[in-house]
Design an enzyme around this catalytic site. Structure first.
Site, short mmCIF file in Angstrom:
data_model
loop_
_atom_site.label_atom_id
_atom_site.label_comp_id
_atom_site.label_asym_id
_atom_site.label_seq_id
_atom_site.Cartn_x
_atom_site.Cartn_y
_atom_site.Cartn_z
CB CYS A 33 -0.95 -0.06 1.10
SG CYS A 33 -0.15 0.04 2.80
CG ASP A 35 -0.07 3.06 4.44
OD1 ASP A 35 -0.22 3.80 3.53
OD2 ASP A 35 -1.09 2.12 4.70
CB CYS A 58 -4.42 2.13 6.84
SG CYS A 58 -3.86 0.70 7.45
CB CYS A 102 -2.23 -2.93 8.92
SG CYS A 102 -3.16 -2.90 7.33
FE1 FES Z 1 -1.11 0.23 4.38
FE2 FES Z 1 -2.61 -0.73 6.43
S1 FES Z 1 -3.45 -0.34 4.21
S2 FES Z 1 -0.71 -0.59 6.30
#
Ligand code: FES
Length: 127
Positions: A33, A35, A58, A102
């Site tokens: 993602c 992140d 997220c 995550c």
């Molecule tokens: Fe990226 Fe949760 S969607 S860490």
């Protein structure tokens, strides 16, 4: 989608922000993602005496980071190395299956911070 505990840690994250006198910082990111997360640790006598995080991610990633800081504060480095993403998800009362990755971020960032700390100790001849 999220249980109350996850929502609480997302809305009121514990130990958030940088730690100016941190002994080591672990960084990680998710290929899935994009992140990212930074985890700061302060260590005394092989024990994590303070910990904080910055997460650009997220809600599940933020809640996982927050929970992880609560789990590892006061633990020895060896004990903290044993903490897994499953432990984090369990302590949160579970995460939706699609969000389990995550919680990997938090555990990975912690393990990277500990590895970084140990490397520094080795270089300083204290390892
Ligand atoms: Fe990226 Fe949760 S969607 S860490």
């Amino acid at each position: 989608m999220y249980n109350e505990k996850v929502v609480d840690h997302f809305n009121n994250p514990r130990n958030v922000g940088d730690l100016p006198d941190a002994d080591a910082v672990g960084e990680t990111g998710s290929f899935k993602c994009g992140d990212t997360m930074k985890l700061y640790i302060k260590v005394k006598d092989e024990r994590i005496v303070d910990v904080s995080f910055q997460t650009y991610g997220c809600g599940a990633a933020i809640a996982s980071s927050s929970m992880l800081t609560e789990i590892v504060k006061g633990k020895t480095l060896d004990e903290a190395m044993q903490v897994t993403n499953q432990d984090v998800a369990e302590q949160l009362g579970g995460l939706p299956p699609l969000k389990l990755h995550c919680s990997n971020l938090a555990a990975d960032a912690l393990h990277n911070a500990i590895a970084e700390y140990r490397k520094k100790q080795e270089v300083a001849g204290k390892g």
